[in-house]
Motif scaffolding. Structure first.
Motif, PDB file in Angstrom:
ATOM      1  N   VAL A  78      -6.698  21.557  78.768  1.00  0.00           N
ATOM      2  CA  VAL A  78      -7.176  22.883  79.116  1.00  0.00           C
ATOM      3  C   VAL A  78      -6.464  23.337  80.387  1.00  0.00           C
ATOM      4  N   TYR A  79      -6.203  24.641  80.482  1.00  0.00           N
ATOM      5  CA  TYR A  79      -5.500  25.219  81.614  1.00  0.00           C
ATOM      6  C   TYR A  79      -6.340  26.333  82.225  1.00  0.00           C
ATOM      7  N   LEU A  80      -6.143  26.550  83.508  1.00  0.00           N
ATOM      8  CA  LEU A  80      -6.757  27.685  84.188  1.00  0.00           C
ATOM      9  C   LEU A  80      -5.683  28.387  84.996  1.00  0.00           C
ATOM     10  N   GLN A  81      -5.262  29.559  84.536  1.00  0.00           N
ATOM     11  CA  GLN A  81      -4.317  30.384  85.275  1.00  0.00           C
ATOM     12  C   GLN A  81      -5.095  31.253  86.246  1.00  0.00           C
ATOM     13  N   MET A  82      -4.830  31.096  87.535  1.00  0.00           N
ATOM     14  CA  MET A  82      -5.555  31.797  88.584  1.00  0.00           C
ATOM     15  C   MET A  82      -4.596  32.757  89.286  1.00  0.00           C
ATOM     16  N   ASN A  83      -4.853  34.044  89.144  1.00  0.00           N
ATOM     17  CA  ASN A  83      -4.044  35.081  89.769  1.00  0.00           C
ATOM     18  C   ASN A  83      -4.870  35.843  90.793  1.00  0.00           C
ATOM     19  N   SER A  84      -4.182  36.541  91.686  1.00  0.00           N
ATOM     20  CA  SER A  84      -4.837  37.356  92.715  1.00  0.00           C
ATOM     21  C   SER A  84      -5.900  36.560  93.453  1.00  0.00           C
ATOM     22  N   LEU A  85      -5.534  35.377  93.901  1.00  0.00           N
ATOM     23  CA  LEU A  85      -6.494  34.482  94.541  1.00  0.00           C
ATOM     24  C   LEU A  85      -7.017  35.064  95.850  1.00  0.00           C
ATOM     25  N   LYS A  86      -8.290  34.823  96.096  1.00  0.00           N
ATOM     26  CA  LYS A  86      -8.981  35.281  97.294  1.00  0.00           C
ATOM     27  C   LYS A  86      -9.459  34.093  98.112  1.00  0.00           C
ATOM     28  N   PRO A  87      -9.667  34.263  99.421  1.00  0.00           N
ATOM     29  CA  PRO A  87     -10.192  33.152 100.224  1.00  0.00           C
ATOM     30  C   PRO A  87     -11.488  32.572  99.670  1.00  0.00           C
ATOM     31  N   GLU A  88     -12.327  33.392  99.080  1.00  0.00           N
ATOM     32  CA  GLU A  88     -13.580  32.901  98.531  1.00  0.00           C
ATOM     33  C   GLU A  88     -13.402  32.057  97.273  1.00  0.00           C
ATOM     34  N   ASP A  89     -12.192  32.002  96.724  1.00  0.00           N
ATOM     35  CA  ASP A  89     -11.902  31.113  95.604  1.00  0.00           C
ATOM     36  C   ASP A  89     -11.641  29.679  96.048  1.00  0.00           C
ATOM     37  N   ALA A  90     -11.475  29.443  97.335  1.00  0.00           N
ATOM     38  CA  ALA A  90     -11.190  28.104  97.839  1.00  0.00           C
ATOM     39  C   ALA A  90     -12.354  27.170  97.531  1.00  0.00           C
ATOM     40  N   ALA A  91     -12.049  26.031  96.933  1.00  0.00           N
ATOM     41  CA  ALA A  91     -13.070  25.072  96.527  1.00  0.00           C
ATOM     42  C   ALA A  91     -12.386  23.864  95.905  1.00  0.00           C
ATOM     43  N   VAL A  92     -13.173  22.842  95.621  1.00  0.00           N
ATOM     44  CA  VAL A  92     -12.718  21.768  94.757  1.00  0.00           C
ATOM     45  C   VAL A  92     -13.025  22.183  93.327  1.00  0.00           C
ATOM     46  N   TYR A  93     -12.011  22.177  92.482  1.00  0.00           N
ATOM     47  CA  TYR A  93     -12.156  22.562  91.093  1.00  0.00           C
ATOM     48  C   TYR A  93     -12.249  21.321  90.226  1.00  0.00           C
ATOM     49  N   TYR A  94     -13.278  21.265  89.389  1.00  0.00           N
ATOM     50  CA  TYR A  94     -13.548  20.110  88.545  1.00  0.00           C
ATOM     51  C   TYR A  94     -13.360  20.459  87.081  1.00  0.00           C
ATOM     52  N   CYS A  95     -12.585  19.665  86.395  1.00  0.00           N
ATOM     53  CA  CYS A  95     -12.486  19.780  84.951  1.00  0.00           C
ATOM     54  C   CYS A  95     -13.768  19.240  84.312  1.00  0.00           C
ATOM     55  N   TYR A  96     -14.193  19.884  83.252  1.00  0.00           N
ATOM     56  CA  TYR A  96     -15.417  19.527  82.542  1.00  0.00           C
ATOM     57  C   TYR A  96     -15.156  19.561  81.048  1.00  0.00           C
ATOM     58  N   ALA A  97     -15.731  18.593  80.336  1.00  0.00           N
ATOM     59  CA  ALA A  97     -15.572  18.588  78.889  1.00  0.00           C
ATOM     60  C   ALA A  97     -16.791  17.973  78.231  1.00  0.00           C
ATOM     61  N   VAL A  98     -17.114  18.468  77.052  1.00  0.00           N
ATOM     62  CA  VAL A  98     -18.097  17.863  76.171  1.00  0.00           C
ATOM     63  C   VAL A  98     -17.314  17.211  75.048  1.00  0.00           C
ATOM     64  N   ILE A  99     -17.384  15.883  74.974  1.00  0.00           N
ATOM     65  CA  ILE A  99     -16.525  15.114  74.080  1.00  0.00           C
ATOM     66  C   ILE A  99     -17.354  14.126  73.280  1.00  0.00           C
ATOM     67  N   ALA A 100     -17.080  14.057  71.984  1.00  0.00           N
ATOM     68  CA  ALA A 100     -17.636  13.016  71.129  1.00  0.00           C
ATOM     69  C   ALA A 100     -16.571  11.957  70.909  1.00  0.00           C
ATOM     70  N   GLU A 101     -16.873  10.711  71.239  1.00  0.00           N
ATOM     71  CA  GLU A 101     -15.965   9.613  70.973  1.00  0.00           C
ATOM     72  C   GLU A 101     -16.048   9.201  69.506  1.00  0.00           C
ATOM     73  N   VAL A 102     -15.177   8.279  69.108  1.00  0.00           N
ATOM     74  CA  VAL A 102     -15.045   7.959  67.687  1.00  0.00           C
ATOM     75  C   VAL A 102     -16.320   7.367  67.090  1.00  0.00           C
ATOM     76  N   ALA A 103     -17.150   6.734  67.907  1.00  0.00           N
ATOM     77  CA  ALA A 103     -18.377   6.107  67.405  1.00  0.00           C
ATOM     78  C   ALA A 103     -19.577   6.463  68.274  1.00  0.00           C
ATOM     79  N   ALA A 104     -19.627   7.706  68.752  1.00  0.00           N
ATOM     80  CA  ALA A 104     -20.712   8.126  69.622  1.00  0.00           C
ATOM     81  C   ALA A 104     -20.931   9.629  69.501  1.00  0.00           C
ATOM     82  N   SER A 105     -22.110  10.075  69.913  1.00  0.00           N
ATOM     83  CA  SER A 105     -22.402  11.496  69.963  1.00  0.00           C
ATOM     84  C   SER A 105     -21.774  12.118  71.201  1.00  0.00           C
ATOM     85  N   ALA A 106     -21.738  13.442  71.240  1.00  0.00           N
ATOM     86  CA  ALA A 106     -21.080  14.147  72.334  1.00  0.00           C
ATOM     87  C   ALA A 106     -21.849  13.991  73.639  1.00  0.00           C
ATOM     88  N   ARG A 107     -21.101  13.938  74.738  1.00  0.00           N
ATOM     89  CA  ARG A 107     -21.675  13.872  76.074  1.00  0.00           C
ATOM     90  C   ARG A 107     -20.730  14.554  77.052  1.00  0.00           C
TER      91      ARG A 107
END
Length: 120
Positions: A78-107
């Motif tokens: 997944v990608y995030l293109q960030m344009n016209s950045l502002k000082p208030e955009d400053a932060a730690v950015y965390y990738c997040y996903a809901v994933i089901a493994e081959v033998a498990a339900s999604a988490r």
């Protein structure tokens, strides 16, 4: 073991652009949702953008028109293109996903985070 690895953070002047990337790896059966959250010091984590495997997107009001999320399902990335950045955009950015493994339900899975700093 599923792992999310982010890249692309850094220092940029206000009005500039950055592109974040997040790649998921491991014993993946299906990725239901991928996206990005962010957290500034002393503030709550907030949703930035998410996209389902079917292409449905969800953006924070504060980034609409400036940020664009995209997803390469074949590469589990997944990608995030960030344009016209502002000082208030400053932060730690965390990738997040809901994933089901081959033998498990999604988490939920989280990346370690990448720092975005915007100078004025």
């Amino acid at each position: 073991q599923v792992q999310l690895v982010e890249s692309g953070g850094g220092l940029v002047q206000a009005g500039g652009s950055l592109r974040l990337s997040c790649a998921a790896s491991g014993s993946i059966r299906v990725i239901v949702t991928m996206g990005w959250y962010r957290q500034a010091p002393g503030k709550q984590r907030e949703l930035v953008a998410r996209m389902t495997s079917g292409g449905i997107t969800n953006y924070a009001d504060s980034v609409k028109g400036r940020f664009t999320i995209s997803r390469n399902n074949a590469k589990n990335t997944v990608y995030l293109q960030m344009n016209s950045l502002k000082p208030e955009d400053a932060a730690v950015y965390y990738c997040y996903a809901v994933i089901a493994e081959v033998a498990a339900s999604a988490r939920d899975y989280w990346g370690q985070g990448t720092q975005v700093t915007v100078s004025s």
